[in-house]
Design a protein around this motif. Structure first.
Motif, mmCIF file in Angstrom:
data_model
loop_
_atom_site.group_PDB
_atom_site.id
_atom_site.type_symbol
_atom_site.label_atom_id
_atom_site.label_comp_id
_atom_site.label_asym_id
_atom_site.label_seq_id
_atom_site.Cartn_x
_atom_site.Cartn_y
_atom_site.Cartn_z
ATOM 1 N N ARG A 1 25.923 7.448 -13.864
ATOM 2 C CA ARG A 1 25.491 7.833 -15.206
ATOM 3 C C ARG A 1 25.094 6.607 -16.012
ATOM 4 O O ARG A 1 24.049 6.598 -16.684
ATOM 5 C CB ARG A 1 26.603 8.588 -15.925
ATOM 6 N N LYS A 2 25.897 5.574 -15.956
ATOM 7 C CA LYS A 2 25.590 4.349 -16.693
ATOM 8 C C LYS A 2 24.291 3.724 -16.194
ATOM 9 O O LYS A 2 23.449 3.288 -16.976
ATOM 10 C CB LYS A 2 26.736 3.351 -16.559
ATOM 11 N N THR A 3 24.121 3.716 -14.872
ATOM 12 C CA THR A 3 22.905 3.146 -14.290
ATOM 13 C C THR A 3 21.673 3.938 -14.709
ATOM 14 O O THR A 3 20.641 3.370 -15.075
ATOM 15 C CB THR A 3 23.015 3.115 -12.758
ATOM 16 N N ALA A 4 21.770 5.276 -14.641
ATOM 17 C CA ALA A 4 20.636 6.120 -15.023
ATOM 18 C C ALA A 4 20.270 5.934 -16.488
ATOM 19 O O ALA A 4 19.084 5.890 -16.840
ATOM 20 C CB ALA A 4 20.968 7.585 -14.746
ATOM 21 N N GLN A 5 21.266 5.809 -17.343
ATOM 22 C CA GLN A 5 21.007 5.600 -18.774
ATOM 23 C C GLN A 5 20.266 4.288 -19.003
ATOM 24 O O GLN A 5 19.322 4.222 -19.807
ATOM 25 C CB GLN A 5 22.319 5.621 -19.550
ATOM 26 N N GLU A 6 20.654 3.246 -18.284
ATOM 27 C CA GLU A 6 19.976 1.949 -18.414
ATOM 28 C C GLU A 6 18.542 2.026 -17.886
ATOM 29 O O GLU A 6 17.618 1.459 -18.496
ATOM 30 C CB GLU A 6 20.763 0.888 -17.649
ATOM 31 N N LEU A 7 18.331 2.736 -16.781
ATOM 32 C CA LEU A 7 16.988 2.886 -16.232
ATOM 33 C C LEU A 7 16.087 3.665 -17.184
ATOM 34 O O LEU A 7 14.899 3.352 -17.330
ATOM 35 C CB LEU A 7 17.050 3.591 -14.872
ATOM 36 N N LEU A 8 16.633 4.684 -17.839
ATOM 37 C CA LEU A 8 15.849 5.453 -18.805
ATOM 38 C C LEU A 8 15.488 4.605 -20.020
ATOM 39 O O LEU A 8 14.380 4.717 -20.561
ATOM 40 C CB LEU A 8 16.627 6.702 -19.232
ATOM 41 N N GLN A 9 16.391 3.745 -20.436
ATOM 42 C CA GLN A 9 16.090 2.833 -21.539
ATOM 43 C C GLN A 9 14.936 1.906 -21.184
ATOM 44 O O GLN A 9 14.071 1.620 -22.009
ATOM 45 C CB GLN A 9 17.336 2.036 -21.906
ATOM 46 N N GLN A 10 14.919 1.447 -19.930
ATOM 47 C CA GLN A 10 13.828 0.595 -19.470
ATOM 48 C C GLN A 10 12.496 1.331 -19.478
ATOM 49 O O GLN A 10 11.436 0.727 -19.637
ATOM 50 C CB GLN A 10 14.131 0.071 -18.068
ATOM 51 N N LYS A 11 12.552 2.664 -19.306
ATOM 52 C CA LYS A 11 11.338 3.477 -19.324
ATOM 53 C C LYS A 11 10.954 3.901 -20.740
ATOM 54 O O LYS A 11 9.960 4.592 -20.938
ATOM 55 C CB LYS A 11 11.539 4.730 -18.450
ATOM 56 N N GLY A 12 11.761 3.501 -21.714
ATOM 57 C CA GLY A 12 11.447 3.814 -23.103
ATOM 58 C C GLY A 12 12.100 5.065 -23.643
ATOM 59 O O GLY A 12 11.737 5.544 -24.730
ATOM 60 N N PHE A 13 13.094 5.603 -22.927
ATOM 61 C CA PHE A 13 13.789 6.811 -23.365
ATOM 62 C C PHE A 13 15.238 6.459 -23.693
ATOM 63 O O PHE A 13 16.014 6.114 -22.801
ATOM 64 C CB PHE A 13 13.748 7.891 -22.289
ATOM 65 N N ASN A 14 15.582 6.564 -24.953
ATOM 66 C CA ASN A 14 16.936 6.230 -25.398
ATOM 67 C C ASN A 14 17.737 7.504 -25.625
ATOM 68 O O ASN A 14 17.441 8.276 -26.542
ATOM 69 C CB ASN A 14 16.882 5.404 -26.680
ATOM 70 N N LEU A 15 18.729 7.720 -24.773
ATOM 71 C CA LEU A 15 19.587 8.892 -24.871
ATOM 72 C C LEU A 15 20.966 8.457 -25.356
ATOM 73 O O LEU A 15 21.527 7.483 -24.850
ATOM 74 C CB LEU A 15 19.716 9.588 -23.512
ATOM 75 N N THR A 16 21.504 9.175 -26.306
ATOM 76 C CA THR A 16 22.813 8.830 -26.846
ATOM 77 C C THR A 16 23.914 9.216 -25.857
ATOM 78 O O THR A 16 23.694 10.009 -24.935
ATOM 79 C CB THR A 16 23.066 9.545 -28.179
ATOM 80 N N GLU A 17 25.105 8.672 -26.085
ATOM 81 C CA GLU A 17 26.238 8.951 -25.211
ATOM 82 C C GLU A 17 26.589 10.435 -25.206
ATOM 83 O O GLU A 17 26.935 10.999 -24.170
ATOM 84 C CB GLU A 17 27.454 8.121 -25.658
ATOM 85 N N THR A 18 26.518 11.069 -26.369
ATOM 86 C CA THR A 18 26.879 12.487 -26.440
ATOM 87 C C THR A 18 25.777 13.385 -25.891
ATOM 88 O O THR A 18 26.058 14.459 -25.351
ATOM 89 C CB THR A 18 27.172 12.898 -27.896
#
Length: 338
Positions: A243-260
């Motif tokens: 989950r942490k890795t996927a969140q970081e990869l999405l941030q690199q793609k320009g998609f910022n998802l919150t923890e909740t």
């Protein structure tokens, strides 16, 4: 219906009419126990093998879904099912029992959303009136096949995950005669196989994370949506590391998802006091959490729009023994309560 390069948008918005969710004794002590329909007291479930127990779970979950919908087997056009056991025999043997025209699916832990996407496509296009779809897994059967029998007592690293003993199945229909708000399947994105060269079978979350990020990004791009469109974007079984890795990869793609907003079924199903290492896994993980907990949350008004992204590692005992890396995939389905 085709949107972008790999997504479907369903014009008729098929409805999840009912669901059946069953689990084992370990799941009974989990965080989401109130969202299951039935539990078994032990892993044998009255059978003489774990594989037969896996088949029984499928049969019982299907029976529950049919009873809730007030339908009979002969009213269902297709039965879509998959699991992790060799040649998906629990699903095939369950299909032998219910005698519904059968499509066996294998997407490893992504099977639940592979099935829901295809079922929705069939109903939306007029290819079926009712389709039963779902997935299952059995902890001891999977351990015996992919790792070591539980009796062996082999130690696992912190990156390992606990396979869910459970089955989640739903009936998808047109819902033209349904009154009031219901969970409607609005779109689906079929994932690509992604392989980043990881070969550790005890780090499935890390291996599957790139596939999850790729499918989520593709879904948002194909449909022209911002992540804020969804109240919840939830993966199937990435667990802590993935989950942490996927969140970081999405941030690199320009998609910022919150923890909740960005959650994972593998981190929801069990309690903090249960020894599951990094979290839960298995086709039964996303299937039971969606068709039990998440649908109940939607009915209560907690979520109106969710994107369910089931993730799967497409390895086998043979490919692992031959030194192959782990190809992975993720399929996404959006559900809106309206």
């Amino acid at each position: 219906m085709l949107q972008g390069t790999q997504s479907w948008e369903f014009q008729n918005r098929p409805v999840i009419l009912s669901s059946g969710v069953v689990g084992g004794p370990f799941e009974k002590n989990g965080r989401l126990s109130e969202d299951f329909d039935h539990f078994y007291d032990d892993l044998w479930m009255g059978e003489d093998s774990y594989e037969k127990a896996n088949r029984l779970m499928i049969e019982d979950a299907v029976k529950l879904a049919l009873e809730k919908a007030g339908l009979q087997e002969n009213q269902i056009q297709f039965f879509l099912s998959g699991d992790l056991i060799n040649q998906i025999t629990p699903s095939s043997f369950a299909a032998r029992t219910n005698e519904i025209p059968y499509l066996g699916l294998f997407g490893a832990c992504s099977t639940s959303m592979e099935g829901l996407a295809i079922a929705s496509f069939l109903v939306d296009s007029g290819g079926a009136n009712y389709v039963i779809t779902g997935a299952s897994s059995h902890n001891s059967a999977v351990e015996k096949q992919f790792r070591y029998p539980t009796e062996y007592g082999g130690q696992k690293p912190p990156t390992a995950q606990w396979t869910v003993t459970g089955a989640g199945y739903s009936i998808v229909g047109s819902g033209t005669d349904v009154q009031g708000p219901v969970p409607r399947v609005t779109s689906a994105t079929i994932g690509k196989v992604i392989d980043m060269g990881l070969s550790d079978p005890f780090n499935m979350g890390g291996a599957m994370a790139p596939a999850a990020a790729d499918t989520i990004a593709s879904h948002l791009q194909d449909l022209g949506r911002d992540p804020s469109y969804y109240d919840l974007i939830i993966t199937g079984d990435l667990a802590k590391i993935g989950r942490k890795t996927a969140q970081e990869l999405l941030q690199q793609k320009g998609f910022n998802l919150t923890e909740t907003q960005f959650q994972d079924c593998g981190l929801l199903i069990y309690g903090q006091d249960q020894p599951v290492q990094s979290g839960a896994s298995g086709p039964g993980c996303s299937a039971t959490v969606l068709y039990g907990h998440l649908l109940n949350q939607m009915k209560k008004g907690v979520y109106k729009r969710i994107l369910m992204v089931a993730t799967g590692a497409l390895l086998s005992p043979l490919t692992f023994q031959q030194g192959e890396s782990i190809p992975c995939i993720a399929h996404a389905v959006s559900i809106e309560y309206s």
